[in-house]
Design an enzyme around this catalytic site. Structure first.
Site, mmCIF file in Angstrom:
data_model
loop_
_atom_site.group_PDB
_atom_site.id
_atom_site.type_symbol
_atom_site.label_atom_id
_atom_site.label_comp_id
_atom_site.label_asym_id
_atom_site.label_seq_id
_atom_site.Cartn_x
_atom_site.Cartn_y
_atom_site.Cartn_z
ATOM 1 C CG ASN A 71 -1.784 1.171 1.369
ATOM 2 O OD1 ASN A 71 -1.734 2.076 0.539
ATOM 3 N ND2 ASN A 71 -2.574 1.198 2.420
ATOM 4 C CB CYS A 75 -2.696 4.714 2.988
ATOM 5 S SG CYS A 75 -3.992 5.161 4.139
#
Ligand SMILES: Cc1cc2nc3c(=O)[nH]c(=O)nc-3n(C[C@H](O)[C@H](O)[C@H](O)COP(=O)(O)OP(=O)(O)OC[C@H]3O[C@@H](n4cnc5c(N)ncnc54)[C@H](O)[C@@H]3O)c2cc1C
Ligand SMILES: Cc1cc2nc3c(=O)[nH]c(=O)nc-3n(C[C@H](O)[C@H](O)[C@H](O)COP(=O)(O)O)c2cc1C
Ligand code: FES
Lengths: 254, 294
Positions: free
Chosen positions: B118, B121
């Site tokens: 990720n 974010c």
């Protein structure tokens, strides 16, 4: 376990209780739903790009397989719901959340601020046959009062506080709590209403546990998005939609 | 199929919108796979409430990566996900390359099919988006993790103030097996007094409002890289999913829709199957070629 699928329910009866609050009796189709006091449903407002999320609404009563919701119009979603006529089908998901713990043979005190009294009515109906119930209903104006006679019909003692002083005592709900608690042996307290009210009741109750019905803005209502936390005294958050909405107020930071 | 790994269908529940797959295991089983909520090295409490606001056509969230940390994920959550019939993808987040590498090394369990980095974010200030906005950082991070894991490696890109085609190429060059496009877009919601409504002040916009932009990004990235693209952003029904496949995605992820009804992703699987059958098992490559000629 929380249901994964929503159900269609038709509005059987809609009544206006006050200028802001209305009541919906709905009949879910092809399902048996057995909500327990304290549980809620995610009600989808009618199709509209502005209203993507479900609105969490507590069960205010049940009869056979029908559910009652008592809703205060506070914004777009609840306003849209308030405009739906009887006969309309709505999409609901539930029952959701952990129910309120039930007690037997106790002195029970129910404290409901505003529309917060609604979920306590269902609880009272379940508790009434085996407990002695005292209910305090606090509202701003006398015309905001709901369910007073319904509680009395259950055999509950009802006390009222209004800020305008037109019914019951003039003041706020928490003014009444110490006096009532003084006269109750081993009371069990349930409370639903604004955070400040819950906080105050928890303080007044001292060591007695208070079962608070909590609210927070929700994404899913089913425990999968982590949007609805309340801080635990021991650190971290619990999810109001899943570990709540009924929690022992001693365990959380209001 | 994604980079040689078989998925039972092309629909995956997106990170952060299906918990850890524990709440609705019966649904998780039927999907192509599920991506867990982001896991970080240390536990994170997340942002203060409120964490969600509804806006026209979408939602803005500022959950802020609340998670129990990698240790407790391994001891408390992973064992409960054993024998999941669909693919398990673990979303990992951090603020430094080192953190991603450490987490990747700890996730060797057979039951995990893939790691999704990720890099996108918007709810963590120190890392997240900054990582995903810089092609060089994407490159370094991806190759560092690549060296330490044999799992399928998916890089989840951001489209906030960066061309995802550029970062996608960086990921491809450093050994990523696939890219997910896109994560949420930056969003700010103000209350009636002009103050931030969300506890994290700003948040990430998702839902139908971002679909046209997400489709645009998928189309663009698919043209720029050879590795498969997983399309994500505003998919609410089978038709939406179908459009992402036409735009060049190999698979899709469904996020916000899961919040509305937990079995929505499963419904999308079935709707998509019907659409594809109606179109006589379309060859998405052909659809794409035809469109590119126009
Ligand atoms: C577990 C639970 C039970 C509830 N039970 C009842 C009930 O029985 N009767 C009743 O009248 N109200 C109840 N509420 C509050 C009710 O959910 C909100 O008033 C309603 O969601 C407001 O929606 P809106 O579109 O009218 O308001 P808007 O302000 O337009 O809503 C915008 C967004 O914020 C959310 N939101 C706004 N206020 C609240 C709030 N107080 N709590 C949670 N979300 C909010 C909405 O759901 C929506 O996503 C309950 C809330 C919770 C969490
Ligand atoms: C409440 C919520 C939490 C999210 N948490 C994460 C996360 O932890 N990691 C991540 O990579 N993406 C996260 N996302 C982004 C989604 O996985 C998805 O990329 C994005 O929402 C766009 O898809 P959608 O429009 O279908 O929701 C989150 C989204 C939402 C709504
Ligand atoms: S509202 Fe999604 S976890 Fe509670």
């Amino acid at each position: 376990m929380n249901p994964a699928t929503s159900i269609s329910a038709s509005i059987i009866r809609k009544t206006k209780l006050t200028s802001e609050i209305f009541s919906l009796w709905v009949k879910p189709e092809n399902t048996e739903s057995n909500p327990a006091p304290g549980q809620f449903y995610g009600i989808k407002p009618p199709d509209n790009a502005d209203l993507l999320l479900r609105r969490p609404i507590s069960v205010a009563d049940t009869k056979n397989d029908r559910l009652r919701f008592i809703i205060r119009v506070t914004g777009k979603g609840t306003a849209a719901l308030s405009r739906l006529p009887a006969g309309t089908k709505i999409d609901i998901l539930g029952p959701l959340g952990r129910p309120a713990p039930l007690v037997y043979n106790k002195n029970v005190l129910l404290c409901g601020g505003g529309v917060g009294i609604a979920p306590l009515f269902y609880l009272a109906r379940i508790l009434a046959p085996s407990n002695r119930i005292t209910t305090i209903i606090g509202v701003r104006r006398a015309e905001d009062l709901i369910l007073v006679n319904d509680f009395r019909t259950l055999g509950a003692r009802v006390l009222i506080s209004t800020e305008d002083g037109k019914k019951g005592i003039k003041g706020i709900l928490t003014d009444l709590v110490p006096r009532i608690l003084d006269k109750m042996a081993e009371p069990v307290i349930y409370a639903c209403g604004p955070r400040e009210m819950l906080k105050k009741i928890d303080e007044i109750a001292g060591n007695l546990p208070v079962w608070g019905f909590l609210e927070e803005r929700m994404g899913c209502g089913t425990g999968i998005c982590y949007c609805c936390g309340i801080r635990k005294k021991t650190g971290g958050y619990l999810r109001i939609c899943r570990e709540g909405p009924v929690v022992n107020l001693k365990e959380v930071d209001l | 199929m994604l980079a040689g790994v078989k998925f039972r269908n092309p629909v995956i529940a997106a990170s952060g919108t299906f918990g850890f797959g524990l709440e609705y295991r019966q649904i998780a089983q039927k999907l192509g796979g599920i991506v867990t909520k982001a896991i970080t090295l240390e536990p994170r409490a997340g942002n203060p409430m409120p964490r969600i606001a509804e806006v026209c056509g979408g939602i803005v969230n500022s959950v802020g990566l609340e998670n129990p940390g990698i240790q407790r994920f391994k001891t408390e959550i992973l064992p409960r996900l054993r024998n999941l019939k669909s693919r398990l993808i673990v979303n990992i987040a951090g603020s430094k390359t080192d953190e991603f590498v450490q987490i990747a090394e700890m996730l060797e369990e057979d039951q995990i099919t893939a790691l999704e980095l990720n890099l996108s974010c918007p709810n963590v200030r120190e890392g997240g988006v900054l990582l995903g906005q810089n092609p060089k950082l994407v490159k370094n991070l991806t190759s560092a993790v690549r060296k330490r894991t044999r799992k399928l490696l998916i890089v989840k890109l951001t489209a906030n103030f960066v061309d995802p085609a550029v970062t996608a190429r960086a990921a491809e060059d450093s050994g990523a097996d696939a890219v997910t496009v896109i994560n949420t877009l930056f969003g700010l919601v103000l209350d009636e007094n002009g103050q931030p409504l969300l506890g994290g002040r700003t948040g990430g916009l998702s839902g139908p409002a971002i679909k046209p932009f997400a489709l645009f990004c998928v189309d663009r990235v698919a043209a720029a890289v050879k590795i498969p693209v997983i399309g994500c952003g505003g998919i609410m029904n089978g038709q939406d999913a179908y459009e992402f496949l036409c735009a060049g995605a190999k698979m899709v992820q469904v996020g916000t829709a899961n919040l509305i009804t937990p079995d929505r992703s499963w419904k999308i699987v079935r709707e998509l199957a019907v659409i594809c059958r109606l179109k006589k098992s379309v060859q998405f490559k052909k659809v794409r070629k035809a469109r590119c000629k126009k």
